[in-house]
Design a protein around this motif. Structure first.
Motif, PDB file in Angstrom:
ATOM      1  N   GLU A   1      31.179  46.107  59.676  1.00 25.06           N
ATOM      2  CA  GLU A   1      31.197  47.060  60.804  1.00 25.06           C
ATOM      3  C   GLU A   1      30.456  46.495  62.009  1.00 25.06           C
ATOM      4  OE1 GLU A   1      29.394  50.606  59.320  1.00 25.06           O
ATOM      5  OE2 GLU A   1      31.220  51.298  58.330  1.00 25.06           O
ATOM      6  N   GLN A   2      29.286  45.939  61.777  1.00 26.75           N
ATOM      7  CA  GLN A   2      28.491  45.414  62.883  1.00 26.75           C
ATOM      8  C   GLN A   2      29.163  44.197  63.519  1.00 26.75           C
ATOM      9  OE1 GLN A   2      24.325  45.379  62.634  1.00 26.75           O
ATOM     10  NE2 GLN A   2      24.101  44.221  64.511  1.00 26.75           N
TER      11      GLN A   2
ATOM     12  N   SER B   1      20.538  49.929  61.991  1.00 27.20           N
ATOM     13  CA  SER B   1      20.489  51.030  61.031  1.00 27.20           C
ATOM     14  C   SER B   1      21.712  51.951  61.113  1.00 27.20           C
ATOM     15  CB  SER B   1      19.216  51.852  61.241  1.00 27.20           C
ATOM     16  OG  SER B   1      19.192  52.397  62.550  1.00 27.20           O
ATOM     17  N   HIS B   2      22.422  51.966  62.242  1.00 31.83           N
ATOM     18  CA  HIS B   2      23.585  52.867  62.336  1.00 31.83           C
ATOM     19  C   HIS B   2      24.861  52.252  61.761  1.00 31.83           C
ATOM     20  CE1 HIS B   2      23.518  50.710  66.211  1.00 31.83           C
ATOM     21  NE2 HIS B   2      24.822  50.809  66.196  1.00 31.83           N
ATOM     22  N   TYR B   3      24.790  51.028  61.240  1.00 36.75           N
ATOM     23  CA  TYR B   3      25.927  50.414  60.550  1.00 36.75           C
ATOM     24  C   TYR B   3      25.673  50.454  59.055  1.00 36.75           C
ATOM     25  CZ  TYR B   3      27.179  48.471  65.093  1.00 36.75           C
ATOM     26  OH  TYR B   3      27.504  48.319  66.409  1.00 36.75           O
ATOM     27  N   THR B   4      26.709  50.709  58.272  1.00 39.37           N
ATOM     28  CA  THR B   4      26.546  50.709  56.817  1.00 39.37           C
ATOM     29  C   THR B   4      26.943  49.366  56.209  1.00 39.37           C
ATOM     30  OG1 THR B   4      28.751  51.667  56.520  1.00 39.37           O
ATOM     31  CG2 THR B   4      26.883  53.202  56.608  1.00 39.37           C
ATOM     32  N   THR B   5      27.700  48.548  56.962  1.00 45.85           N
ATOM     33  CA  THR B   5      28.107  47.237  56.442  1.00 45.85           C
ATOM     34  C   THR B   5      27.982  46.179  57.531  1.00 45.85           C
ATOM     35  OG1 THR B   5      30.444  47.432  57.068  1.00 45.85           O
ATOM     36  CG2 THR B   5      29.820  48.313  54.908  1.00 45.85           C
ATOM     37  N   SER B   6      27.847  44.945  57.091  1.00 43.55           N
ATOM     38  CA  SER B   6      27.834  43.817  58.033  1.00 43.55           C
ATOM     39  C   SER B   6      29.182  43.682  58.720  1.00 43.55           C
ATOM     40  CB  SER B   6      27.504  42.520  57.290  1.00 43.55           C
ATOM     41  OG  SER B   6      26.198  42.563  56.772  1.00 43.55           O
TER      42      SER B   6
ATOM     43  N   GLU C   1      32.614  40.931  53.051  1.00 43.88           N
ATOM     44  CA  GLU C   1      31.327  41.475  53.502  1.00 43.88           C
ATOM     45  C   GLU C   1      30.260  40.385  53.569  1.00 43.88           C
ATOM     46  OE1 GLU C   1      28.224  44.018  54.722  1.00 43.88           O
ATOM     47  OE2 GLU C   1      30.383  44.152  54.904  1.00 43.88           O
TER      48      GLU C   1
END
Length: 115
Positions: free
Chosen positions: A46-47, A39-44, A23
């Motif tokens: 994922e983005q 804001s719609h991602y919970t983790t780096s 992460e």
């Protein structure tokens, strides 16, 4: 529009800093590219995978950078071979209406062979 695709390339492990988590590595790559976490991602992670899906793929606790070329043939192929240098070389050919690039790589990981 969906079409048949065939890729050949390599996966190279992205080196983590000492004690760095997957992460934290993803966050560092995003920061280096001056990309802020939406804001719609919970983790780096994922983005990074969404924004850079054709450049990076995580597998287990390792992040790989992707280098690929497109090849034009007719059979589905999902292959990864690990060379003596530790580099994973992949070859993918599939109809992209049935699966995406990351899904094809995951299928190749399931078929991995070691040299």
């Amino acid at each position: 529009m969906s079409e048949g695709v065939y890729y050949r390339g390599t996966l190279k492990e992205v080196t983590k800093l000492q004690g760095e988590t997957l992460e934290a590595l993803c966050k560092r790559i995003l920061e280096d590219r001056k990309i802020k976490l939406d804001s719609h991602y919970t983790t780096s992670k994922e983005q990074l995978i969404d924004d850079c899906y054709d450049e990076y793929i995580p597998h287990e606790d390792i992040l790989y950078s992707i280098e690929r070329e497109s090849v034009n043939l007719y059979d589905d192929i999902f292959k990864i071979n690990k060379g003596k240098d530790g580099v994973l070389r992949f070859e993918l050919k599939y109809y992209d209406g049935r699966c995406g690039f990351n899904e094809a790589l995951e299928e190749a990981f399931n078929n991995i062979t070691h040299r």
